[in-house]
Write a protein that holds these residues in place. Structure first.
Motif, PDB file in Angstrom:
ATOM      1  N   VAL A 338       0.842  -1.183   0.000  1.00  0.00           N
ATOM      2  CA  VAL A 338       0.000   0.000   0.000  1.00  0.00           C
ATOM      3  C   VAL A 338       0.873   1.227   0.000  1.00  0.00           C
ATOM      4  O   VAL A 338       1.860   1.288   0.728  1.00  0.00           O
ATOM      5  CB  VAL A 338      -0.893   0.016   1.269  1.00  0.00           C
ATOM      6  CG1 VAL A 338      -1.736   1.245   1.304  1.00  0.00           C
ATOM      7  CG2 VAL A 338      -1.746  -1.220   1.290  1.00  0.00           C
ATOM      8  N   ARG A 339       0.532   2.201  -0.813  1.00  0.00           N
ATOM      9  CA  ARG A 339       1.290   3.434  -0.766  1.00  0.00           C
ATOM     10  C   ARG A 339       0.343   4.604  -0.639  1.00  0.00           C
ATOM     11  O   ARG A 339      -0.628   4.712  -1.381  1.00  0.00           O
ATOM     12  CB  ARG A 339       2.142   3.587  -2.016  1.00  0.00           C
ATOM     13  CG  ARG A 339       3.439   4.340  -1.659  1.00  0.00           C
ATOM     14  CD  ARG A 339       3.877   5.258  -2.739  1.00  0.00           C
ATOM     15  NE  ARG A 339       3.789   4.654  -4.036  1.00  0.00           N
ATOM     16  CZ  ARG A 339       4.687   3.796  -4.492  1.00  0.00           C
ATOM     17  NH1 ARG A 339       5.708   3.457  -3.770  1.00  0.00           N
ATOM     18  NH2 ARG A 339       4.532   3.273  -5.677  1.00  0.00           N
ATOM     19  N   ASN A 340       0.615   5.454   0.316  1.00  0.00           N
ATOM     20  CA  ASN A 340      -0.230   6.621   0.522  1.00  0.00           C
ATOM     21  C   ASN A 340       0.604   7.847   0.798  1.00  0.00           C
ATOM     22  O   ASN A 340       1.756   7.737   1.184  1.00  0.00           O
ATOM     23  CB  ASN A 340      -1.157   6.385   1.722  1.00  0.00           C
ATOM     24  CG  ASN A 340      -2.327   5.516   1.349  1.00  0.00           C
ATOM     25  OD1 ASN A 340      -3.026   5.796   0.390  1.00  0.00           O
ATOM     26  ND2 ASN A 340      -2.535   4.457   2.085  1.00  0.00           N
ATOM     27  N   ASN A 341      -0.025   9.031   0.629  1.00  0.00           N
ATOM     28  CA  ASN A 341       0.745  10.244   0.915  1.00  0.00           C
ATOM     29  C   ASN A 341       0.881  10.417   2.418  1.00  0.00           C
ATOM     30  O   ASN A 341       0.265   9.717   3.213  1.00  0.00           O
ATOM     31  CB  ASN A 341       0.098  11.469   0.263  1.00  0.00           C
ATOM     32  CG  ASN A 341      -1.256  11.787   0.873  1.00  0.00           C
ATOM     33  OD1 ASN A 341      -1.456  11.687   2.073  1.00  0.00           O
ATOM     34  ND2 ASN A 341      -2.198  12.160   0.024  1.00  0.00           N
ATOM     35  N   ALA A 342       1.698  11.385   2.810  1.00  0.00           N
ATOM     36  CA  ALA A 342       2.094  11.487   4.221  1.00  0.00           C
ATOM     37  C   ALA A 342       0.929  11.727   5.148  1.00  0.00           C
ATOM     38  O   ALA A 342       0.987  11.396   6.331  1.00  0.00           O
ATOM     39  CB  ALA A 342       3.124  12.603   4.373  1.00  0.00           C
ATOM     40  N   LEU A 343      -0.164  12.335   4.658  1.00  0.00           N
ATOM     41  CA  LEU A 343      -1.292  12.606   5.541  1.00  0.00           C
ATOM     42  C   LEU A 343      -2.145  11.358   5.769  1.00  0.00           C
ATOM     43  O   LEU A 343      -2.711  11.171   6.838  1.00  0.00           O
ATOM     44  CB  LEU A 343      -2.183  13.706   4.944  1.00  0.00           C
ATOM     45  CG  LEU A 343      -1.854  15.125   5.409  1.00  0.00           C
ATOM     46  CD1 LEU A 343      -2.863  16.083   4.818  1.00  0.00           C
ATOM     47  CD2 LEU A 343      -1.888  15.207   6.923  1.00  0.00           C
ATOM     48  N   VAL A 344      -2.242  10.531   4.730  1.00  0.00           N
ATOM     49  CA  VAL A 344      -3.115   9.355   4.838  1.00  0.00           C
ATOM     50  C   VAL A 344      -2.364   8.182   5.435  1.00  0.00           C
ATOM     51  O   VAL A 344      -2.946   7.319   6.091  1.00  0.00           O
ATOM     52  CB  VAL A 344      -3.671   8.990   3.448  1.00  0.00           C
ATOM     53  CG1 VAL A 344      -4.512   7.736   3.502  1.00  0.00           C
ATOM     54  CG2 VAL A 344      -4.463  10.135   2.878  1.00  0.00           C
ATOM     55  N   PRO A 346      -0.463   7.551   8.028  1.00  0.00           N
ATOM     56  CA  PRO A 346      -0.584   7.111   9.413  1.00  0.00           C
ATOM     57  C   PRO A 346      -1.834   6.290   9.655  1.00  0.00           C
ATOM     58  O   PRO A 346      -1.826   5.389  10.506  1.00  0.00           O
ATOM     59  CB  PRO A 346      -0.653   8.417  10.197  1.00  0.00           C
ATOM     60  CG  PRO A 346      -0.055   9.431   9.311  1.00  0.00           C
ATOM     61  CD  PRO A 346      -0.337   9.013   7.925  1.00  0.00           C
ATOM     62  N   PHE A 347      -2.913   6.574   8.909  1.00  0.00           N
ATOM     63  CA  PHE A 347      -4.153   5.849   9.167  1.00  0.00           C
ATOM     64  C   PHE A 347      -4.090   4.407   8.726  1.00  0.00           C
ATOM     65  O   PHE A 347      -4.995   3.624   9.014  1.00  0.00           O
ATOM     66  CB  PHE A 347      -5.332   6.571   8.520  1.00  0.00           C
ATOM     67  CG  PHE A 347      -5.583   7.912   9.141  1.00  0.00           C
ATOM     68  CD1 PHE A 347      -5.208   9.068   8.494  1.00  0.00           C
ATOM     69  CD2 PHE A 347      -6.156   8.005  10.390  1.00  0.00           C
ATOM     70  CE1 PHE A 347      -5.414  10.306   9.076  1.00  0.00           C
ATOM     71  CE2 PHE A 347      -6.359   9.236  10.982  1.00  0.00           C
ATOM     72  CZ  PHE A 347      -5.991  10.383  10.321  1.00  0.00           C
ATOM     73  N   GLU A 348      -2.988   4.033   8.012  1.00  0.00           N
ATOM     74  CA  GLU A 348      -2.818   2.607   7.706  1.00  0.00           C
ATOM     75  C   GLU A 348      -2.746   1.805   9.000  1.00  0.00           C
ATOM     76  O   GLU A 348      -3.115   0.632   9.031  1.00  0.00           O
ATOM     77  CB  GLU A 348      -1.537   2.388   6.893  1.00  0.00           C
ATOM     78  CG  GLU A 348      -1.622   2.858   5.471  1.00  0.00           C
ATOM     79  CD  GLU A 348      -0.268   2.827   4.785  1.00  0.00           C
ATOM     80  OE1 GLU A 348       0.678   2.248   5.342  1.00  0.00           O
ATOM     81  OE2 GLU A 348      -0.159   3.403   3.700  1.00  0.00           O
ATOM     82  N   ALA A 349      -2.271   2.455  10.081  1.00  0.00           N
ATOM     83  CA  ALA A 349      -2.199   1.744  11.362  1.00  0.00           C
ATOM     84  C   ALA A 349      -3.587   1.290  11.790  1.00  0.00           C
ATOM     85  O   ALA A 349      -3.764   0.183  12.303  1.00  0.00           O
ATOM     86  CB  ALA A 349      -1.585   2.643  12.427  1.00  0.00           C
ATOM     87  N   ASP A 404       8.485   2.437  12.452  1.00  0.00           N
ATOM     88  CA  ASP A 404       7.411   2.896  11.577  1.00  0.00           C
ATOM     89  C   ASP A 404       6.029   2.756  12.194  1.00  0.00           C
ATOM     90  O   ASP A 404       5.214   3.663  12.156  1.00  0.00           O
ATOM     91  CB  ASP A 404       7.475   2.053  10.299  1.00  0.00           C
ATOM     92  CG  ASP A 404       7.321   2.913   9.079  1.00  0.00           C
ATOM     93  OD1 ASP A 404       6.872   2.388   8.057  1.00  0.00           O
ATOM     94  OD2 ASP A 404       7.632   4.102   9.171  1.00  0.00           O
ATOM     95  N   ALA A 405       5.767   1.597  12.773  1.00  0.00           N
ATOM     96  CA  ALA A 405       4.416   1.337  13.276  1.00  0.00           C
ATOM     97  C   ALA A 405       4.077   2.306  14.401  1.00  0.00           C
ATOM     98  O   ALA A 405       2.977   2.857  14.453  1.00  0.00           O
ATOM     99  CB  ALA A 405       4.322  -0.103  13.763  1.00  0.00           C
ATOM    100  N   THR A 406       5.034   2.510  15.335  1.00  0.00           N
ATOM    101  CA  THR A 406       4.784   3.441  16.434  1.00  0.00           C
ATOM    102  C   THR A 406       4.567   4.846  15.898  1.00  0.00           C
ATOM    103  O   THR A 406       3.678   5.572  16.358  1.00  0.00           O
ATOM    104  CB  THR A 406       5.982   3.472  17.399  1.00  0.00           C
ATOM    105  OG1 THR A 406       6.517   2.157  17.507  1.00  0.00           O
ATOM    106  CG2 THR A 406       5.580   3.990  18.739  1.00  0.00           C
ATOM    107  N   ILE A 410       1.329   7.359  16.670  1.00  0.00           N
ATOM    108  CA  ILE A 410       1.454   8.658  17.331  1.00  0.00           C
ATOM    109  C   ILE A 410       1.015   9.777  16.396  1.00  0.00           C
ATOM    110  O   ILE A 410       0.408  10.771  16.841  1.00  0.00           O
ATOM    111  CB  ILE A 410       2.895   8.861  17.831  1.00  0.00           C
ATOM    112  CG1 ILE A 410       3.191   7.796  18.867  1.00  0.00           C
ATOM    113  CG2 ILE A 410       3.090  10.234  18.402  1.00  0.00           C
ATOM    114  CD1 ILE A 410       4.322   8.063  19.770  1.00  0.00           C
ATOM    115  N   THR A 411       1.280   9.616  15.085  1.00  0.00           N
ATOM    116  CA  THR A 411       0.809  10.642  14.150  1.00  0.00           C
ATOM    117  C   THR A 411      -0.713  10.679  14.122  1.00  0.00           C
ATOM    118  O   THR A 411      -1.306  11.762  14.085  1.00  0.00           O
ATOM    119  CB  THR A 411       1.328  10.376  12.731  1.00  0.00           C
ATOM    120  OG1 THR A 411       2.703  10.019  12.794  1.00  0.00           O
ATOM    121  CG2 THR A 411       1.172  11.587  11.859  1.00  0.00           C
TER     122      THR A 411
END
Lengths: 662, 161
Positions: A338-344, A346-349, A404-406, A410-411
């Motif tokens: 999965v690749r997303n921009n920097a704003l989206v 974090p929500f991959e978590a 990365d996951a942490t 936090i983001t």
């Protein structure tokens, strides 16, 4: 934002170049090995070099790492003469060290030194164990003799002679009085008592004839006779053993020092461990290759965009290679990248906690991210808290390095803080303070903030409820819409109209009917729209069944789904409930603190209550907001259009325990 | 002014919040025990087990909302209404579905949640199905909450003037 398209790589190479090729593939960080299909006439790949002690090496390295880390802790606890103990600094977030691929490959050149260090560590660790056993032996002897420390004669003197009994005995403390009373009345007996621990220690000297008379009484009082072989007095013995213990402790400190001298090796040991870890994995994977006498075939998943780079790297490595890229077909089970921009991103978590998308799914992260962002603010609902949260989290992100996951989690919380700031401003909640009262008391800031307020949820709960449920309806319809879009993309436009369109008609119809206060005609239109939706549902939901009655029957029962939708919509009232909870607890903390700050003697407690109370409130409500928000996304949103079930793309060579290869 | 009627309404609120809260507490606790057992064996399944543990918590939320609604209706943040006895009883009875329904459905929902955690242990890929089964029980808590809502919210209350 997308799921990157995967393709397949098939490679034919010479066995003697196998390791070189695998190293090159590892360096690309873009392939994931898979089972080689077809070529059934070939045997499965096996390793020419039989490294059966790979696992043994791994376990030796693991125990060496453990020995070093334990020793570090031990020596930090010790105090050497005059020196202060050094504190072992543990980083706030554990993170792997990054190294270059060359460093990674070259570590085997130091293998000899590393393993000689490991052997030394192993023998030191054995000696440490010996020391530990010795010390406990001495300590247990001291324990034995402690009781008798007042006796000032050698302990082996308590032996009977021809006619007298000379006995060293103990007795439970509660029988001391009966003992004393009994022997006071006796003649021709010497009894000397000593203080013991929970026991009475005494020496009894009497003739053997008299003893027969005494022994019954003594047994009644549950005495026991003690025999010792030591030819020294107890205090001498205790001293000797204590000295021994001290001596061993000194040796132990020296040994710990010797172990710690290997500390600089620790990072190399960890690197070698990671290297062998990959080696073991590679060995496993080789079973998936196909091989002939001198060639082998392997298959791997490669993201389409990396095909060029992989080709280049392989061609550079050796010209004697055959490479083929092909499309993914139905049977393959490709991993998801999965690749997303920097704003989206974090929500991959949040999504991954439910399940990563499968390769054919739509990437839900953008939508889930937007809704998560919006809902978080409503659930936490206090702008002051949001401000604090955002500041703390962004500070953590900036100052500390972390996995990365942490970082993603936090983001998400930091962004949630921003959302809370926005919603809190709109609802007029700032650390639970009543803005209207503060503005009346002359605070200009409060007056300004008050003007930004839209409405106070506590004063207008119905409006708040309508807002929450409205957002819920919007997300549910959005989810349905995504399902429809997916169906249309697959070419099933008619299905989309029947499954999604009919529900849309029903919802929109009901919505219009509710707008009776705005216009007389809308409810009429709404009624017809809703009825058409209902009819469409009854007619189409049973279309899989055979026979007209079964079709209509199933259509009617599908209307039961309305109950499900009502349940889902009401579930969004938790937005209100959670926001209420955090607001009310904040209010309570303020009231308590106000009471205390009014008096001079409780003022300090008042400040503590404020800080601890609001801190606790933030903590508990952030957890609640995160979890309940996630639950809303999973249960009410994803269930409409998302199946998940994928597995994340893990590039070959990236699953290292202690390092990240740049 | 606070009258018997007002107090009866408060009793209703107490029941709604307490009983459904107790039900959710018991439910979430039971599911939590199962979840801890699962996580001790498979720490990677924590989030999914945690989510299943939370599902019986909804009843407490509904009870809180109904209780809050009652307080709003008797104007607790301003001049507390002086309800007649009958209006008080109305509020009290209105709270009962949410209270008792919440209590019992939460406990039963936790049984399904515990089984779903067992399902998660054996077949982690079928997690969604377990979740859906657990949410089914919530339908009845929902019915109870809706009925409570209607009785508490709709009728006009009478006060002693």
């Amino acid at each position: 934002m997308a799921i990157v398209k995967m393709s397949k790589l098939r490679l034919l190479g010479l066995k003697k170049q196998q390791n070189k090729i695998l190293a090159a593939l590892q360096q690309t960080k873009s392939i994931e090995l898979k089972k080689t299909e077809d070529f059934d006439f070939l045997a499965s790949g096996t390793d020419i070099h039989n490294d059966e002690d790979l696992n043994e090496k791994l376990s030796r390295l693991t125990s060496a790492i453990h020995i070093l880390e334990e020793a570090e802790k031990q020596s930090a606890l010790q105090k050497t003469e005059g020196e202060k103990p050094q504190k072992v600094k543990k980083p706030l977030f554990s993170v792997r060290s990054s190294i270059s691929f060359n460093q990674f490959k070259m570590i085997t050149e130091n293998e000899y030194e590393i393993f000689s260090a490991v052997s030394e560590l192993e023998s030191c660790s054995e000696k440490l164990l010996l020391f530990k056993n010795e010390i406990s032996k001495h300590e247990s002897i001291i324990e034995q003799i402690k009781n008798f420390s007042e006796i000032d004669v050698p302990l082996n003197m308590f032996k009977d002679t021809a006619n007298t009994k000379i006995m060293l005995c103990t007795l439970p403390a509660e029988f001391e009085k009966p003992l004393t009373e009994f022997f006071e009345k006796q003649q021709r007996v010497i009894i000397q008592k000593y203080k013991g621990i929970g026991q009475v220690v005494f020496v009894l000297i009497c003739t053997k004839e008299d003893y027969t008379a005494f022994s019954e009484k003594l047994t009644q009082l549950s005495f026991s006779r003690i025999f010792f072989d030591y030819d020294k007095t107890p205090s001498e013995l205790i001293n000797t053993h204590k000295q021994q213990i001290e001596y061993i402790k000194e040796q132990r400190a020296a040994l710990l020092g010797k172990i710690m001298r290997h500390k600089p090796m620790l990072s190399d040991i960890k690197l070698l461990y990671d290297y062998y870890n990959i080696a073991v994995y590679t060995k496993e994977q080789k079973k998936n290759f196909k091989s002939s006498a001198s060639t082998f075939i392997l298959e791997a998943f490669v993201p389409e965009e990396s095909i060029e780079a992989v080709q280049q790297t392989l061609k550079k490595e050796t010209p004697n290679i055959l490479i083929e890229f092909s499309e993914i077909n139905e049977q393959d089970n490709p991993p998801t990248y999965v690749r997303n921009n920097a704003l989206v991103k974090p929500f991959e978590a949040v999504t991954d906690m439910y399940s990563p998308p499968s390769h054919n799914d739509r990437d839900p992260n953008l939508y889930a991210g937007i809704f998560f962002f919006i809902f978080f603010g409503i659930m936490l609902s206090d702008a002051g808290y949001g401000l604090v949260l955002a500041i703390v989290c962004f500070f953590l992100l900036k100052k500390f390095s972390m996995e990365d996951a942490t970082r993603k989690v936090i983001t998400v919380i930091a962004l949630g803080g921003i959302s809370t700031l926005l919603w809190g401003t709109v609802f007029g909640g700032w650390f639970g303070i009543d803005l209207a009262v503060a503005a009346d008391n002359g605070s200009a800031l409060a007056a300004f903030l008050n003007s930004l307020k839209w409405f106070n949820p506590l004063e207008e709960p119905l409006l708040m409820m309508a807002l929450c449920l409205g957002l819920g309806v919007f997300q549910i319809l959005f989810g349905l819409g995504l399902k429809g879009a997916d169906l249309i993309k697959k070419g099933k436009t008619l299905d989309a109209l029947m499954d999604v369109g009919s529900w849309y008609l029903l919802f929109i119809g009901i919505g219009l009917m509710a707008l009776g206060s705005f216009s007389k005609s809308l409810p009429e239109i709404g009624k017809y729209v809703a009825i058409s939706g209902l009819v469409l549902l009854v007619l189409t939901q049973g279309r899989e069944k055979k026979g007209i009655f079964a079709k209509i029957g199933k259509g009617f029962t599908s209307l039961y789904g309305i109950v499900g939708y009502i349940g889902d919509i009401i579930s969004y009232s938790r937005l209100f409930g959670l926001g209420l909870a955090s607001g009310v607890v904040g209010l309570i903390m303020n009231t308590l603190a106000n009471l205390m700050l009014g008096t001079w003697y409780l003022a300090l407690f008042g400040v503590i209550v404020l800080i601890v109370g609001h801190g606790f409130n933030i903590g508990i409500n952030v957890l609640g907001a995160y979890v309940h928000n996630s639950r809303l996304q999973y249960v009410e949103f994803f269930s409409r259009f998302y199946t998940g079930g994928g597995r994340t793309f893990v590039p070959y060579g990236s699953k290292l325990k202690y390092h990240i290869v740049k | 002014m606070i009258t018997t009627g007002t107090c009866l309404a408060i009793i209703g609120m107490v029941l709604a919040v307490l009983l459904s809260g107790i039900g959710s507490a018991i439910g979430v606790a039971k599911a939590g025990q199962a979840a801890s057992g699962l996580v001790s064996e498979s720490p990677d399944k924590f989030m999914k087990a945690f989510l299943l543990q939370l599902l019986p918590g909804t009843q407490g939320l509904y009870g809180l909302l109904i209780g809050f609604l009652v307080l709003m209706r008797i104007n607790i943040f301003g001049d507390v209404l002086a309800l007649t006895d009958q209006s008080g009883y109305l509020m009290l009875y209105g709270c009962l579905p949410a209270a008792l329904g919440g209590l019992i459905t939460a406990i039963y929902q936790s049984k399904v949640a515990v089984s779903s955690i067992g399902l998660l242990a054996k077949r982690p890929e079928e997690f969604t199905k377990g979740m859906m089964m657990t949410v089914m029980v919530e339908t009845y808590a929902l019915f109870a909450a809706i009925m409570s809502f209607i009785v508490v919210f709709m009728p006009n209350l009478q006060t002693i003037s």
